[in-house]
Design a protein around this motif. Structure first.
Motif, PDB file in Angstrom:
ATOM      1  N   ASN A 117       0.863  -1.178   0.000  1.00  0.00           N
ATOM      2  CA  ASN A 117       0.000   0.000   0.000  1.00  0.00           C
ATOM      3  C   ASN A 117       0.905   1.237   0.000  1.00  0.00           C
ATOM      4  O   ASN A 117       1.770   1.389   0.882  1.00  0.00           O
ATOM      5  CB  ASN A 117      -0.882  -0.039   1.261  1.00  0.00           C
ATOM      6  CG  ASN A 117      -1.853   1.116   1.318  1.00  0.00           C
ATOM      7  OD1 ASN A 117      -1.486   2.261   1.113  1.00  0.00           O
ATOM      8  ND2 ASN A 117      -3.103   0.811   1.630  1.00  0.00           N
ATOM      9  N   HIS A 118       0.709   2.113  -0.985  1.00  0.00           N
ATOM     10  CA  HIS A 118       1.547   3.309  -1.121  1.00  0.00           C
ATOM     11  C   HIS A 118       1.559   4.130   0.181  1.00  0.00           C
ATOM     12  O   HIS A 118       2.602   4.651   0.595  1.00  0.00           O
ATOM     13  CB  HIS A 118       0.993   4.148  -2.282  1.00  0.00           C
ATOM     14  CG  HIS A 118       1.684   5.449  -2.475  1.00  0.00           C
ATOM     15  ND1 HIS A 118       2.814   5.592  -3.252  1.00  0.00           N
ATOM     16  CD2 HIS A 118       1.406   6.685  -1.997  1.00  0.00           C
ATOM     17  CE1 HIS A 118       3.192   6.854  -3.239  1.00  0.00           C
ATOM     18  NE2 HIS A 118       2.360   7.547  -2.492  1.00  0.00           N
ATOM     19  N   LEU A 119       0.404   4.238   0.820  1.00  0.00           N
ATOM     20  CA  LEU A 119       0.310   5.028   2.055  1.00  0.00           C
ATOM     21  C   LEU A 119       1.106   4.369   3.184  1.00  0.00           C
ATOM     22  O   LEU A 119       1.703   5.053   4.009  1.00  0.00           O
ATOM     23  CB  LEU A 119      -1.158   5.186   2.483  1.00  0.00           C
ATOM     24  CG  LEU A 119      -2.060   5.872   1.465  1.00  0.00           C
ATOM     25  CD1 LEU A 119      -3.514   5.840   1.927  1.00  0.00           C
ATOM     26  CD2 LEU A 119      -1.625   7.308   1.249  1.00  0.00           C
ATOM     27  N   GLY A 121       3.780   2.730   2.667  1.00  0.00           N
ATOM     28  CA  GLY A 121       5.164   3.093   2.329  1.00  0.00           C
ATOM     29  C   GLY A 121       5.540   4.408   2.999  1.00  0.00           C
ATOM     30  O   GLY A 121       6.566   4.513   3.680  1.00  0.00           O
ATOM     31  N   HIS A 122       4.692   5.436   2.825  1.00  0.00           N
ATOM     32  CA  HIS A 122       4.958   6.730   3.477  1.00  0.00           C
ATOM     33  C   HIS A 122       4.976   6.563   4.996  1.00  0.00           C
ATOM     34  O   HIS A 122       5.846   7.089   5.680  1.00  0.00           O
ATOM     35  CB  HIS A 122       3.859   7.737   3.130  1.00  0.00           C
ATOM     36  CG  HIS A 122       4.012   8.389   1.786  1.00  0.00           C
ATOM     37  ND1 HIS A 122       5.133   9.110   1.439  1.00  0.00           N
ATOM     38  CD2 HIS A 122       3.161   8.467   0.722  1.00  0.00           C
ATOM     39  CE1 HIS A 122       4.971   9.597   0.202  1.00  0.00           C
ATOM     40  NE2 HIS A 122       3.791   9.210  -0.255  1.00  0.00           N
ATOM     41  N   ALA A 123       3.964   5.841   5.499  1.00  0.00           N
ATOM     42  CA  ALA A 123       3.775   5.775   6.954  1.00  0.00           C
ATOM     43  C   ALA A 123       4.873   4.975   7.661  1.00  0.00           C
ATOM     44  O   ALA A 123       5.117   5.175   8.846  1.00  0.00           O
ATOM     45  CB  ALA A 123       2.397   5.191   7.275  1.00  0.00           C
ATOM     46  N   GLY A 144      -1.466  14.548  -2.570  1.00  0.00           N
ATOM     47  CA  GLY A 144      -2.570  13.614  -2.712  1.00  0.00           C
ATOM     48  C   GLY A 144      -3.150  13.126  -1.399  1.00  0.00           C
ATOM     49  O   GLY A 144      -4.252  12.594  -1.365  1.00  0.00           O
ATOM     50  N   HIS A 145      -2.401  13.283  -0.307  1.00  0.00           N
ATOM     51  CA  HIS A 145      -2.876  12.728   0.959  1.00  0.00           C
ATOM     52  C   HIS A 145      -2.799  13.742   2.083  1.00  0.00           C
ATOM     53  O   HIS A 145      -1.943  14.619   2.081  1.00  0.00           O
ATOM     54  CB  HIS A 145      -2.032  11.528   1.421  1.00  0.00           C
ATOM     55  CG  HIS A 145      -1.381  10.755   0.339  1.00  0.00           C
ATOM     56  ND1 HIS A 145      -2.084   9.957  -0.512  1.00  0.00           N
ATOM     57  CD2 HIS A 145      -0.084  10.657  -0.040  1.00  0.00           C
ATOM     58  CE1 HIS A 145      -1.242   9.392  -1.356  1.00  0.00           C
ATOM     59  NE2 HIS A 145      -0.028   9.805  -1.105  1.00  0.00           N
ATOM     60  N   CYS A 146      -3.662  13.559   3.062  1.00  0.00           N
ATOM     61  CA  CYS A 146      -3.565  14.312   4.314  1.00  0.00           C
ATOM     62  C   CYS A 146      -4.310  13.526   5.373  1.00  0.00           C
ATOM     63  O   CYS A 146      -5.537  13.463   5.358  1.00  0.00           O
ATOM     64  CB  CYS A 146      -4.181  15.694   4.153  1.00  0.00           C
ATOM     65  SG  CYS A 146      -4.051  16.646   5.669  1.00  0.00           S
ATOM     66  N   THR A 315       8.938  12.606  -0.197  1.00  0.00           N
ATOM     67  CA  THR A 315       8.133  12.638  -1.423  1.00  0.00           C
ATOM     68  C   THR A 315       8.116  11.222  -2.022  1.00  0.00           C
ATOM     69  O   THR A 315       8.801  10.319  -1.536  1.00  0.00           O
ATOM     70  CB  THR A 315       8.729  13.648  -2.419  1.00  0.00           C
ATOM     71  OG1 THR A 315      10.100  13.343  -2.579  1.00  0.00           O
ATOM     72  CG2 THR A 315       8.611  15.074  -1.908  1.00  0.00           C
ATOM     73  N   ASP A 316       7.335  11.047  -3.099  1.00  0.00           N
ATOM     74  CA  ASP A 316       7.167   9.700  -3.634  1.00  0.00           C
ATOM     75  C   ASP A 316       8.502   9.104  -4.091  1.00  0.00           C
ATOM     76  O   ASP A 316       9.286   9.755  -4.785  1.00  0.00           O
ATOM     77  CB  ASP A 316       6.174   9.727  -4.805  1.00  0.00           C
ATOM     78  CG  ASP A 316       4.744   9.883  -4.292  1.00  0.00           C
ATOM     79  OD1 ASP A 316       4.547   9.821  -3.065  1.00  0.00           O
ATOM     80  OD2 ASP A 316       3.838  10.060  -5.118  1.00  0.00           O
ATOM     81  N   ASN A 317       8.735   7.859  -3.689  1.00  0.00           N
ATOM     82  CA  ASN A 317       9.995   7.168  -4.012  1.00  0.00           C
ATOM     83  C   ASN A 317       9.754   5.667  -3.866  1.00  0.00           C
ATOM     84  O   ASN A 317       8.716   5.249  -3.343  1.00  0.00           O
ATOM     85  CB  ASN A 317      11.091   7.643  -3.042  1.00  0.00           C
ATOM     86  CG  ASN A 317      10.817   7.210  -1.611  1.00  0.00           C
ATOM     87  OD1 ASN A 317      11.198   6.116  -1.210  1.00  0.00           O
ATOM     88  ND2 ASN A 317      10.107   8.018  -0.831  1.00  0.00           N
ATOM     89  N   LYS A 359      -5.702  14.455  -6.922  1.00  0.00           N
ATOM     90  CA  LYS A 359      -4.613  14.402  -7.885  1.00  0.00           C
ATOM     91  C   LYS A 359      -4.185  12.955  -8.147  1.00  0.00           C
ATOM     92  O   LYS A 359      -3.709  12.606  -9.208  1.00  0.00           O
ATOM     93  CB  LYS A 359      -3.462  15.214  -7.291  1.00  0.00           C
ATOM     94  CG  LYS A 359      -2.188  15.217  -8.056  1.00  0.00           C
ATOM     95  CD  LYS A 359      -1.137  16.023  -7.284  1.00  0.00           C
ATOM     96  CE  LYS A 359       0.251  15.652  -7.759  1.00  0.00           C
ATOM     97  NZ  LYS A 359       1.301  16.193  -6.898  1.00  0.00           N
ATOM     98  N   LYS A 360      -4.361  12.098  -7.118  1.00  0.00           N
ATOM     99  CA  LYS A 360      -3.892  10.718  -7.231  1.00  0.00           C
ATOM    100  C   LYS A 360      -5.009   9.747  -7.527  1.00  0.00           C
ATOM    101  O   LYS A 360      -4.896   8.572  -7.216  1.00  0.00           O
ATOM    102  CB  LYS A 360      -3.237  10.325  -5.922  1.00  0.00           C
ATOM    103  CG  LYS A 360      -2.092  11.211  -5.582  1.00  0.00           C
ATOM    104  CD  LYS A 360      -1.095  10.456  -4.812  1.00  0.00           C
ATOM    105  CE  LYS A 360       0.269  10.767  -5.340  1.00  0.00           C
ATOM    106  NZ  LYS A 360       1.236   9.815  -4.935  1.00  0.00           N
ATOM    107  N   GLY A 361      -6.133  10.233  -8.039  1.00  0.00           N
ATOM    108  CA  GLY A 361      -7.244   9.331  -8.316  1.00  0.00           C
ATOM    109  C   GLY A 361      -8.193   9.295  -7.133  1.00  0.00           C
ATOM    110  O   GLY A 361      -8.277  10.259  -6.372  1.00  0.00           O
TER     111      GLY A 361
HETATM  112 ZN    ZN Z   1       2.668   9.678  -2.007  1.00  0.00          ZN
END
Ligand code: ZN
Ligand code: KG4
Length: 364
Positions: A117-119, A121-123, A144-146, A315-317, A359-361
């Motif tokens: 899950n992309h989120l 990944g950030h978290a 895209g997220h908050c 940022t996204d990576n 922005k991210k769907g």
């Molecule tokens: Zn992201």
């Protein structure tokens, strides 16, 4: 004894095509390579990310990204223990490009496949960069997220609240567009705001009158449009100072709102986890120094430790995807070639679904 794992990660959920190699063992995690190929120039003429253009660009660039990531790490596919890929949420064409590429590599090499899950990944990034132990409070603030999350484990998050409409980065981008400033809007608005008076225009502080830590940013854009039109009607145009004052007023409203909601999120978190509180922030908006220092102050007031990953990992990576894949791998998770791409994939399955698209769907 922690088994050393080396994982290749792929990310393609929005407008960055990325591949990375991360190793994790007894002494923590190491990013051996992290390649990010942005697509700004492909979308700039359209004022936003065009999903079909993004998907095609991902399909074209993923294999070279993978080769570069392996080369930079000085490793081959045969040195990997698994391949991790963003399987959602995001723009579905891009997510599918990544998932198909990862499935191809998995089928050809026999490497275990792990959908991430992309989120998540950030978290999980604060664990990759600083080895932060569970649980911790996380604020994701990007284009895209908050959302505020308590991270309990690699697959276990509680959502405390989040935006009910735009993400803050989206609001910065729209503000820049309304004032004729270049994209991405965050850095241009921040730069203008430095010379501005944040008190000249009175922006609302959305949802502060309501309990909890939900946020709303779309009203700020409407307020800005009204104030801009009023100045233009009175003076026939905007001066440099008008623009700076509008940016400063807008940014201050975002700062005040995020600071107050962070204090509330911290209170909710502290109710359950009183020992050694940590708040981590990730996402492109965390690059904003006014926002960062307000969050740091809010965290200090509550006796917490503040941590923000370096910008390249905020940022996204794909390093965050490889790392989240390692965490899932250690729990025994494996996906088959039937892994599906998911446009919407909330981290907390018990939280209500968000309406609309960003922005991210579809919003997660
Ligand atoms: Zn992201
Ligand atoms: O995390 P990110 O690279 O991608 C998304 O997941 O969206 O975040 C990009 C967003 C953009 O909306 C950009 O305007 C915003 O982060 N951003 C900033 C700053 N730098 C980037 N917003 C406010 N201040 C900044 N300095």
């Amino acid at each position: 004894m922690v088994q050393t794992l080396t994982v290749l990660g792929l990310e393609s959920s929005c407008d960055d095509t990325a591949a990375a190699v991360v190793r994790h063992g007894e002494n923590g995690a190491e990013v051996l390579s992290s390649i990010v190929q942005g697509q700004n120039e492909l979308h700039s003429a359209f004022g936003g990310v065009v999903p079909e253009i993004a998907a095609r660009a991902h399909a074209e660039k993923l294999d070279t990204c993978v080769m570069q990531a392996l080369e930079e790490a000085g490793l081959a596919l045969s040195d990997m223990d698994a391949i991790a890929v963003t399987a959602g949420p995001g723009l579905i064409g891009g997510v599918m490009s990544g998932v198909m590429c990862a499935k191809g590599i998995s089928a050809a090499t026999g490497l275990p496949l792990i959908g991430v899950n992309h989120l998540a990944g950030h978290a999980l990034t604060p664990r990759l960069t600083d080895g932060i132990a569970f649980p911790y409070l996380m604020l994701l603030v990007s284009g895209g997220h908050c959302q505020y999350l308590i991270a309990h484990g690699p697959d276990h998050f509680t959502r405390l609240g989040g935006t009910i409409d735009d993400a803050p980065g989206e609001a910065f981008d729209k503000t820049a567009r309304l004032l004729g400033l270049p994209q991405p809007g965050g850095p241009s608005v921040e730069a203008e705001a430095r010379a501005g008076d944040p008190t000249r225009f009175r922006f609302p502080r959305p949802l502060l009158d309501r309990p909890g830590c939900d946020l709303s940013f779309s009203g700020l854009k409407t307020a800005l449009m009204r104030m801009r039109d009023q100045v233009v009607a009175e003076k026939g145009g905007l001066t440099r100072q008008d623009r700076a004052d509008l940016c400063a007023g807008f940014q201050q409203a975002v700062v005040d709102t995020l600071a107050e909601k962070t204090r509330r999120a911290m209170d909710l978190y502290l109710n359950e986890n009183p020992a050694e509180p940590v708040i981590a922030v990730a996402g492109g908006v965390a690059a904003n120094s006014a926002i960062r220092s307000a969050l740091e102050t809010a965290c200090d007031e509550k006796g917490g430790r503040f941590t923000a990953p370096p910008l390249a990992l905020c940022t996204d990576n794909a390093a965050m995807i490889a790392y989240a894949g390692i965490e899932r791998f250690r729990t025994g998770a494996r996906d088959g070639l039937d892994l599906t791409a998911r446009p919407r994939w909330p981290l907390d399955h018990t939280s209500p679904a968000m309406l609309g698209s960003g922005k991210k769907g579809a919003k997660a």
